[in-house]
Scaffold this motif. Structure first.
Motif, PDB file in Angstrom:
ATOM      1  N   ILE A  62     -11.746  -0.227  -0.941  1.00 32.77           N
ATOM      2  CA  ILE A  62     -11.010   1.026  -1.208  1.00 32.77           C
ATOM      3  C   ILE A  62     -11.605   1.731  -2.435  1.00 32.77           C
ATOM      4  CG2 ILE A  62      -8.769   2.020  -1.854  1.00 32.77           C
ATOM      5  CD1 ILE A  62      -7.443  -0.305  -0.277  1.00 32.77           C
TER       6      ILE A  62
ATOM      7  N   LEU B 232      -7.953  -5.532   5.858  1.00 33.33           N
ATOM      8  CA  LEU B 232      -7.373  -6.666   5.119  1.00 33.33           C
ATOM      9  C   LEU B 232      -7.046  -7.824   6.073  1.00 33.33           C
ATOM     10  CD1 LEU B 232      -6.111  -7.786   2.425  1.00 33.33           C
ATOM     11  CD2 LEU B 232      -3.935  -6.915   3.281  1.00 33.33           C
TER      12      LEU B 232
ATOM     13  N   GLY C 261       0.807  -1.224   0.000  1.00 32.79           N
ATOM     14  CA  GLY C 261       0.000   0.000   0.000  1.00 32.79           C
ATOM     15  C   GLY C 261       0.839   1.272   0.000  1.00 32.79           C
ATOM     16  N   HIS C 262       2.037   1.198   0.537  1.00 34.69           N
ATOM     17  CA  HIS C 262       2.893   2.386   0.631  1.00 34.69           C
ATOM     18  C   HIS C 262       3.845   2.509  -0.552  1.00 34.69           C
ATOM     19  CE1 HIS C 262       1.954   3.434   4.948  1.00 34.69           C
ATOM     20  NE2 HIS C 262       1.344   2.280   4.779  1.00 34.69           N
TER      21      HIS C 262
ATOM     22  N   ASP D 127       1.024  -6.754  -3.155  1.00 43.33           N
ATOM     23  CA  ASP D 127       1.385  -7.381  -1.890  1.00 43.33           C
ATOM     24  C   ASP D 127       2.093  -8.703  -2.213  1.00 43.33           C
ATOM     25  OD1 ASP D 127      -0.308  -5.345  -1.020  1.00 43.33           O
ATOM     26  OD2 ASP D 127      -1.949  -6.698  -0.488  1.00 43.33           O
TER      27      ASP D 127
ATOM     28  N   PRO E  38      -4.322  -2.397  -9.309  1.00 47.21           N
ATOM     29  CA  PRO E  38      -3.893  -1.041  -9.649  1.00 47.21           C
ATOM     30  C   PRO E  38      -4.045  -0.147  -8.426  1.00 47.21           C
ATOM     31  CG  PRO E  38      -5.701  -1.783 -11.062  1.00 47.21           C
ATOM     32  CD  PRO E  38      -5.521  -2.823 -10.013  1.00 47.21           C
ATOM     33  N   ARG E  39      -3.241   0.886  -8.318  1.00 47.76           N
ATOM     34  CA  ARG E  39      -3.405   1.843  -7.215  1.00 47.76           C
ATOM     35  C   ARG E  39      -4.673   2.655  -7.457  1.00 47.76           C
ATOM     36  NH1 ARG E  39      -1.063   3.321  -3.126  1.00 47.76           N
ATOM     37  NH2 ARG E  39       0.518   1.796  -3.607  1.00 47.76           N
TER      38      ARG E  39
ATOM     39  N   LYS F 206      -7.772  -9.851  -0.509  1.00 47.91           N
ATOM     40  CA  LYS F 206      -7.224  -8.794  -1.373  1.00 47.91           C
ATOM     41  C   LYS F 206      -8.330  -8.246  -2.295  1.00 47.91           C
ATOM     42  CE  LYS F 206      -3.932  -6.404  -3.572  1.00 47.91           C
ATOM     43  NZ  LYS F 206      -3.404  -5.158  -2.971  1.00 47.91           N
TER      44      LYS F 206
ATOM     45  N   ILE G  59     -10.594  -6.051  -0.041  1.00 49.09           N
ATOM     46  CA  ILE G  59     -10.068  -4.727   0.339  1.00 49.09           C
ATOM     47  C   ILE G  59     -10.002  -3.811  -0.891  1.00 49.09           C
ATOM     48  CG2 ILE G  59      -7.576  -5.279   0.131  1.00 49.09           C
ATOM     49  CD1 ILE G  59      -9.165  -2.926   2.727  1.00 49.09           C
TER      50      ILE G  59
END
Ligand SMILES: Nc1ncnc2c1ncn2[C@@H]1O[C@H](COP(=O)(O)OP(=O)(O)OP(=O)(O)O)[C@@H](O)[C@H]1O
Ligand SMILES: Cc1ncc(CO)c(N)n1
Length: 269
Positions: A240, A211, A175-176, A183, A197-198, A233, A236
């Motif tokens: 999001i 998560l 995530g960062h 992941d 994708p972000r 995954k 989440i």
């Protein structure tokens, strides 16, 4: 119905901690239970106060749940300090807890230390060996390993190092990353990638809590680790993608988007 327990801190704004875990448990088909380790005064803008719960009361909560109810999975979140960590480790061992997901919560998105830095090595030493899956984000993995992580290759290297502390599986969350949200799961032999994708949103309060709770729910329901992570995954990513612009800061994810949609309840995000 399978039963999952979260051992974590309370988030008054409802997007992270115990509140996120119970919502994620409910959304993923298990009966949720909670042991509260700390009460935070928190919202989408920051953390303003924390009261740690007396270790004797934490121990009693663990006892009350395990003496009465079969626990199919446990998720561990905010553990604040050394005494809390010792109490939880002793409880998990006493009751031979299984399907344990450890989210090594250290610093909130707003920059507040939810784990006393003096307790970081205790978390690694006492809780990681009990974990079926440990779910560090990149900054947490950097603290645990002492290495800097800037690439997928670094993530693999760090996952290997973290695996040496004793968890059965390491899910190093991306995530960062500045790139996509990849992941990496390491089981001691093989690396498996979970990519999405972000999503362009600032509303990511409690993503890690949600998560890890979803993984615990899936383990409680009998899924193998890889499938439990893959389903969590997907969950989440949807949460999001439909995150809620609640509050003036970093808003929460949508824990029930698919359920609401299927029930025809939910109109708009
Ligand atoms: N913008 C985004 N788009 C898509 N996926 C994301 C995004 N941000 C985080 N994720 C995913 O959300 C999950 C949680 O990862 P993240 O690294 O955000 O956890 P975290 O930092 O521990 O969260 P928190 O401490 O706020 O609970 C991971 O699967 C990650 O890939
Ligand atoms: C209580 C609590 N646990 C975990 C997080 C994760 O960031 C948070 N913000 N608050």
């Amino acid at each position: 119905m399978k039963k999952a327990l979260t051992i974590a801190g309370s988030d008054s704004s409802g997007g992270a901690g115990i509140q996120a875990d119970l919502k994620a448990f409910a959304a993923n088909g298990v009966f949720g239970m909670s042991v509260i380790t700390a009460v935070t005064a928190q919202n989408t803008q920051g953390v303003f106060a924390v009261q740690d719960i007396d270790p004797a009361v934490i121990a009693k909560q663990i006892e009350a749940v395990f003496e009465d109810i079969e626990v199919d999975a446990v998720k561990i979140g905010m553990v604040s300090r050394i005494e809390t960590i010792e109490t939880i480790a002793a409880g998990l061992k006493k009751y031979r807890a299984r399907n344990v997901v450890v989210d090594p919560v250290m610093v909130s998105k707003s920059g507040y230390h939810l784990l006393n830095p003096a307790a970081e090595s205790k978390l690694t030493a006492l809780l990681l060996p009990l974990a079926t899956v440990v779910t560090p984000n990149i900054p947490e993995a950097e603290v645990i390993t002492g290495m800097k992580i800037t690439s997928l290759q670094d993530m693999e290297e760090a996952a290997k190092m973290i695996h040496c502390f004793g968890p059965q599986n390491v899910l190093l969350k991306g995530g960062h990353r500045t790139d996509d949200a990849t992941d990496i799961l390491f089981d001691g032999n093989t690396f498996r990638y979970f990519s999405s994708p972000r999503i362009a949103t600032t509303n990511t309060h409690g993503t890690g809590c949600t998560l890890s709770a979803a993984i615990a729910a899936n383990l409680a329901r009998g899924y193998a680790v890889y499938d439990a992570v893959a389903l969590a995954k997907e969950y989440i990513t949807t949460a999001i993608a439909h995150a809620l612009a609640i509050g003036k800061g970093v808003g929460p994810t949508h824990h029930f988007y698919d359920l609401y949609k299927r029930a025809g309840v939910f109109i708009d995000e």
